[in-house]
Each structure stands twice: as structure tokens, then as C-alpha cells.
Scaffold this motif. Structure first.
Motif, PDB file in Angstrom:
ATOM      1  N   THR A   1       0.832  -1.205   0.000  1.00 14.18           N
ATOM      2  CA  THR A   1       0.000   0.000   0.000  1.00 14.18           C
ATOM      3  C   THR A   1       0.866   1.254   0.000  1.00 14.18           C
ATOM      4  O   THR A   1       0.618   2.199  -0.772  1.00 14.18           O
ATOM      5  CB  THR A   1      -0.925   0.009   1.230  1.00 14.18           C
ATOM      6  N   GLU A   2       1.892   1.274   0.840  1.00  9.01           N
ATOM      7  CA  GLU A   2       2.769   2.446   0.923  1.00  9.01           C
ATOM      8  C   GLU A   2       3.540   2.653  -0.379  1.00  9.01           C
ATOM      9  O   GLU A   2       3.682   3.776  -0.872  1.00  9.01           O
ATOM     10  CB  GLU A   2       3.741   2.282   2.089  1.00  9.01           C
TER      11      GLU A   2
ATOM     12  N   LYS B   1       1.164   4.127  -2.948  1.00 10.81           N
ATOM     13  CA  LYS B   1       0.879   5.543  -2.692  1.00 10.81           C
ATOM     14  C   LYS B   1       2.021   6.430  -3.183  1.00 10.81           C
ATOM     15  O   LYS B   1       1.800   7.535  -3.681  1.00 10.81           O
ATOM     16  CB  LYS B   1       0.642   5.760  -1.201  1.00 10.81           C
ATOM     17  N   ARG B   2       3.252   5.962  -3.058  1.00  8.49           N
ATOM     18  CA  ARG B   2       4.421   6.769  -3.418  1.00  8.49           C
ATOM     19  C   ARG B   2       4.775   6.686  -4.902  1.00  8.49           C
ATOM     20  O   ARG B   2       5.652   7.403  -5.371  1.00  8.49           O
ATOM     21  CB  ARG B   2       5.630   6.311  -2.597  1.00  8.49           C
TER      22      ARG B   2
ATOM     23  N   TYR C   1      -6.393   5.017  -5.379  1.00 13.44           N
ATOM     24  CA  TYR C   1      -5.279   5.952  -5.593  1.00 13.44           C
ATOM     25  C   TYR C   1      -5.174   6.435  -7.029  1.00 13.44           C
ATOM     26  O   TYR C   1      -4.461   7.396  -7.319  1.00 13.44           O
ATOM     27  CB  TYR C   1      -3.967   5.314  -5.131  1.00 13.44           C
TER      28      TYR C   1
ATOM     29  N   LYS D   1      -3.690   5.616  -9.724  1.00 12.06           N
ATOM     30  CA  LYS D   1      -2.390   5.736 -10.373  1.00 12.06           C
ATOM     31  C   LYS D   1      -2.506   5.304 -11.837  1.00 12.06           C
ATOM     32  O   LYS D   1      -3.240   4.355 -12.160  1.00 12.06           O
ATOM     33  CB  LYS D   1      -1.361   4.851  -9.667  1.00 12.06           C
TER      34      LYS D   1
END
Length: 526
Positions: A16-17, A20-21, A255, A257
Motif C-alpha cells: 500500500t505504501e 501511494k508513493r 489511488y 495511479k
């Protein structure tokens, strides 16, 4: 990194992290089967809607067994990308009334074996998944607990009865205030919570702190400082287990993306069926649903096809297959395209010699190609070759967003964001057999094959239609068969060549003649 049911929940926070990045995410998938045979052969006649309607009822038998995701994170200070790659192994599941199924095609099995596919990992360690319709169905079953009688197999039922007997013996023969049951299977653990609460009115059950596998049971449901685990939390824990990889799909939707893949037409259809829900009847609704989940998708096969036309012959790649494109860029075969290009570091190395057609590696290759194509497009807009970041790349490639490559069809791509483009192939050709009373389509196709790529289909007893891949091919065929004694080949006209068109022409001619004769008759009688 390989992700299975053994390490998924341990890695979920890291995944998940990293998502997000990321600036964008490379995507790839491996399937249990491919739609093959004469019925599913790609033809130049096909519109995207035709092709969708042909396969929408068949792809339900096909599953993605692997999904590869590579998160590309940009370091502005060092002008480089860190690529974090994951290969998710998936396996269908059964729960309650949901019993997923699929087919394995023999040719696909051979292909997967050739590329060292791990079938044990697929079956024994594959992650569960649910589409939205299946998720809703299970949530309704959990609400009406009586409908879960078929959830457990015979061994599970025996184990559940054993746990209930243990608790019964403990309540009768022990003075201990608490007891534990160690239950690894999340489904059996959920069923045990519910069954114990149904059978024994005075007890309290909850999950043990620090060990999610243990069911903690209090003799006294009113014991100070203890709270029974709310049924909602127990359901959420179970649903998290049942959703499995679908949670990653949900994160991608949250998110938003940009998703980068290579030759994504079938992938998008399988993504819908496997994770969103059954394919809608209407093609336009399918495209809308995909875009709602994944607002920006880029297909490097389509981008490379268009961009390749803008490069000189000594600069351009010879093939836009994934492996050929990746090796073209990674080996720096065109120095002009390498000027100012970002460094890309794969943080979790793959075994390159054995990893093509492994979903994680292919997702990395797709993202790598996208970065290089975006570099070229951005530098062309700027007018010089220099380092450019992901925002400039995405901006430069904006004309290609949501345009998915179409293999050998009437148009070159599917537009997820609106209407598909108009037909870009040459107009159809009409072939009439002169010497024979019944046209032989295979013979016609063989006769025309020497002039380029064509598809032929029967039109009526003595005629056929021809779709050519290029205007050059169509013009060459018309020229070569201009005086043919075997076939009369002309540009197809619906008015001249269709039965309805001919009828309309004859009706118009008869009507015109009738009107002329009527006025002539009146003139004579005057």
C-alpha cells in the motif's frame, strides 16, 4: 517479490505504501487459456464492439493466474526511478454459493511449462479474489447466517464439532475463567465464533490480542474488562481474507495511479470479469466501468506503434513485442533516445534469463518502455534532449491515454474514454467469381496473399468481401486484377453490391420511369 497467501497480509502495508508513493504502475497478467480457433481468429473486418460481443460470454472460463505490478517511484534529487516489483499468485475459491471455475487449455499449459510456471504455487499458495458481484453475494450470506450451512467441508464440520465439544467439556469440568482455541483457517475461525455464541449463551468470545489465530473464550460474558468481538469486526476480518488480491485492485482504484501495460485489450476484459463483475451486455458500458476503476491506462504497444512512425529507419525498433522493445531500450540501441534518459533501478532483481512471461517481470518491462517512450515524447515537445520527470512524461503521452491496442482489427485501438476512432483500414473490396458458379473463399485468399495481408469472407454464392491491412495492399490488388479472367475486383459499395442497395436502385429507377411516363402520357393527351 512473490506474493502468495502465506505472506500477503504481512506485506499488505508495504504494498500500500509503495503504491501511494508511485508515479505510475506497470501491469501484466498470465492466463489459464487463450481464446483460439477459427471462431476467435482476429480479422481485419472486426470492429471493437464486434470483438467484445464475440468473447464476452467466453472469458468467464479464463482466469488470471498471475498478476504483476511494478510501482515506479521517482527520486527527483537523483533523477532516477526505483521500481518495486510484485508477482501475485492467484487461485479461485469456493465459499457458500460462490464457486469459481475456469478452464486450462492444453496449449496454454505447454506454454506455461516452457516458461517454468509454478503450478504448485498457483494451487496451494494462490491468493483468493472476488469480483464486486461475488463480494455482495457473500456479504448477504454472512448477514443471513443460516445460509452458511455449505461453507465448511466434512473435515471442517468435524473440526467445528470438536471445538464445540472442547468448550462444553471445559465449561463442565474446569474452573478456569478462560480458554483458547488455536484456529488457523479464517473461515473455520469465523464459523467457530458464531457456533459457540449460538450454543452457549453465557460465554464471551473474542480474538486474542497479538495472535489473530486464537479464539479467546471467557466463561462469564459479563467479566470486567472483556468485550465480545463485534460481529461486524468478525465479518470484516473474514471478508478481508476472502477478498485477498481484490484488495489490491481496490487500492489501484482508490489511488488512481496511471496503469501501464502492453497489449491490454484482453487484459481489460478479464480485469472486469474477475474483479469488477460479469461483463455488461453493452460494449460502451464495459468501457465506462473500466474507466471508473482505472481512469488512466496506457498501452505501450499502441504508443510504440504510433511513435515508431515518427522515427527514421535506423533509429526505430524492428518489433514492438514486449521483449524486443525492452531489449531495444535497455541495451541503448538508439543513442539519440538515450540522451538525458533517467536511470531505472529494479529494487528486487529477477532472473532475467527465465523471467519473460512471468507477470512481475513483464510489468517491469512495460513500465521501463513507458519511461523511455515518455522521455522521447517529452524531449520532442521541448525541442532538446534533457532529463524530464514523470509529470512531463505523462503530459507528453497524454494523447495516448486510455487508447488500448487492438490486434488486427478494423481500427487500431480501443478508446476507453469515448467513441472508438473511425475505421482506419482501406475500404473493403468486392470480389466476384467469373468462371465458377460458387466462389471458393480459401482460393481467393491464397490468390491475394501475395500482395499483402488480407482477410476474406463470403458475401453471397458468387462473391466475397476483402479487408486489406493497408491502402498499398488494396491498391495493388485492384491494379493486378484489373483485367483478370478469374475475378472481378472493385471497391465495395453497399448501394451497388448489397441486395438492399440493388433493390433501392431498381425501385428508384422504376419510380423515376413511371413518373416520366405519366407526365409524357398527359402531355400526349393534351
Amino acid at each position: 517479490m512473490e506474493i502468495t497467501k502465506n505472506n500477503f497480509f504481512e506485506e499488505l502495508d508495504n504494498i500500500t505504501e509503495n503504491l501511494k508513493r508511485s508515479s505510475f504502475v506497470g501491469f501484466d497478467a498470465e492466463f489459464t487459456a487463450m481464446l483460439s480457433g477459427e471462431r476467435f481468429k482476429h480479422r481485419l473486418f472486426d470492429t471493437n464492439e464486434d470483438r467484445y460481443n464475440l468473447i464476452k460470454n467466453e472469458v468467464g472460463k479464463i482466469l488470471m493466474t498471475q498478476v504483476g505490478l511494478t510501482m515506479f517511484q521517482y527520486n527527483r534529487d537523483l533523477d532516477k526511478y526505483d521500481a518495486i516489483g510484485y508477482t501475485f499468485h492467484l487461485c479461485p475459491q469456493a465459499f457458500g454459493d460462490v464457486d469459481q471455475f475456469f478452464i486450462f487449455q492444453a496449449s496454454t499449459l505447454q506454454f506455461l511449462c516452457k516458461h517454468k510456471f509454478d503450478f504448485n504455487k498457483f494451487i496451494y499458495q494462490g491468493l483468493r479474489f472476488l469480483n464486486k458481484a461475488e463480494e455482495d453475494q457473500i456479504r448477504q450470506q454472512l448477514t443471513a447466517f443460516d445460509n452458511l450451512s455449505n461453507v465448511l467441508e466434512m473435515d471442517g464440520e468435524r473440526q467445528l464439532q470438536h471445538y464445540c465439544s472442547e468448550v462444553s467439556w471445559w465449561l463442565t469440568n474446569s474452573d478456569e475463567g478462560t480458554m483458547y482455541l488455536d484456529i488457523e483457517d479464517p473461515i473455520l475461525r469465523y464459523m467457530t465464533h458464531n457456533e459457540l455464541r449460538t450454543r452457549f449463551d453465557n460465554i464471551l468470545t473474542t480474538d486474542s490480542l497479538g495472535n489473530s489465530n486464537k479464539v479467546l473464550i471467557y466463561r462469564d460474558r459479563y467479566v470486567e474488562g472483556a468485550n465480545s468481538a463485534p460481529l461486524r469486526i468478525l465479518k470484516d476480518n473474514l471478508m478481508s481474507h476472502l477478498l485477498g488480491f481484490s484488495q489490491i485492485i481496490n487500492l489501484l482504484a482508490i489511488y488512481k495511479k496511471p496503469i501501464i501495460g502492453h497489449n491490454l485489450f484482453l487484459d481489460t476484459i478479464l480485469l472486469h470479469n474477475q474483479f469488477i463483475g460479469p461483463l455488461p451486455h453493452k460494449y460502451v458500458m464495459f468501457k465506462q466501468n473500466i474507466r471508473n476503476f482505472f481512469p488512466k491506462m496506457y498501452d505501450t504497444k499502441h504508443i510504440s506503434y504510433v511513435v515508431g512512425k515518427k522515427l527514421s529507419l535506423d533509429e526505430v525498433w524492428k518489433s514492438n513485442a514486449l521483449q524486443d522493445l525492452y531489449e531495444f531500450f535497455s541495451e541503448g540501441k538508439c543513442k539519440r533516445l538515450e540522451q538525458g534518459a533517467n536511470f531505472i533501478r529494479l529494487t528486487t532483481p529477477f532472473d532475467v534469463k527465465q523471467s519473460y512471461h512471468e507477470a512481475g517481470w513483464d510489468s517491469y518491462c512495460s513500465g521501463y518502455i513507458f519511461i523511455r517512450l515518455g522521455h522521447w515524447a517529452a524531449c520532442e515537445l521541448i525541442g532538446k534532449y534533457r532529463p524530464v520527470g514523470p509529470t512531463e512524461k505523462l503530459s507528453a503521452l497524454e494523447p495516448y491515454v486510455n487508447k488500448v491496442n487492438v490486434i488486427r482489427g478494423a481500427v487500431l485501438y480501443m478508446n476507453l474514454a469515448g467513441d472508438d476512432p473511425p475505421r482506419q483500414r482501406p475500404n473493403l473490396l468486392h470480389v466476384k467469381c467469373i468462371k465458377e458458379r460458387v466462389i471458393n473463399v480459401s482460393k481467393v485468399a491464397s490468390s491475394l496473399a501475395a500482395y499483402g495481408s488480407v482477410d476474406v469472407k463470403p458475401y453471397d454464392v458468387r462473391t466475397a468481401l476483402v479487408a486489406a491491412s493497408s491502402h498499398f495492399t488494396a491498391d495493388k490488388i485492384l491494379k493486378q486484377f484489373k483485367n483478370s479472367a478469374d475475378y472481378r475486383i472493385t471497391p465495395y459499395s453497399p448501394i451497388r453490391h448489397s441486395a438492399a442497395g440493388k433493390m433501392a436502385l431498381w425501385s428508384g429507377a422504376i419510380l423515376t420511369t413511371s413518373i416520366f411516363l405519366y407526365f409524357l402520357h398527359r402531355k400526349v393527351n393534351e
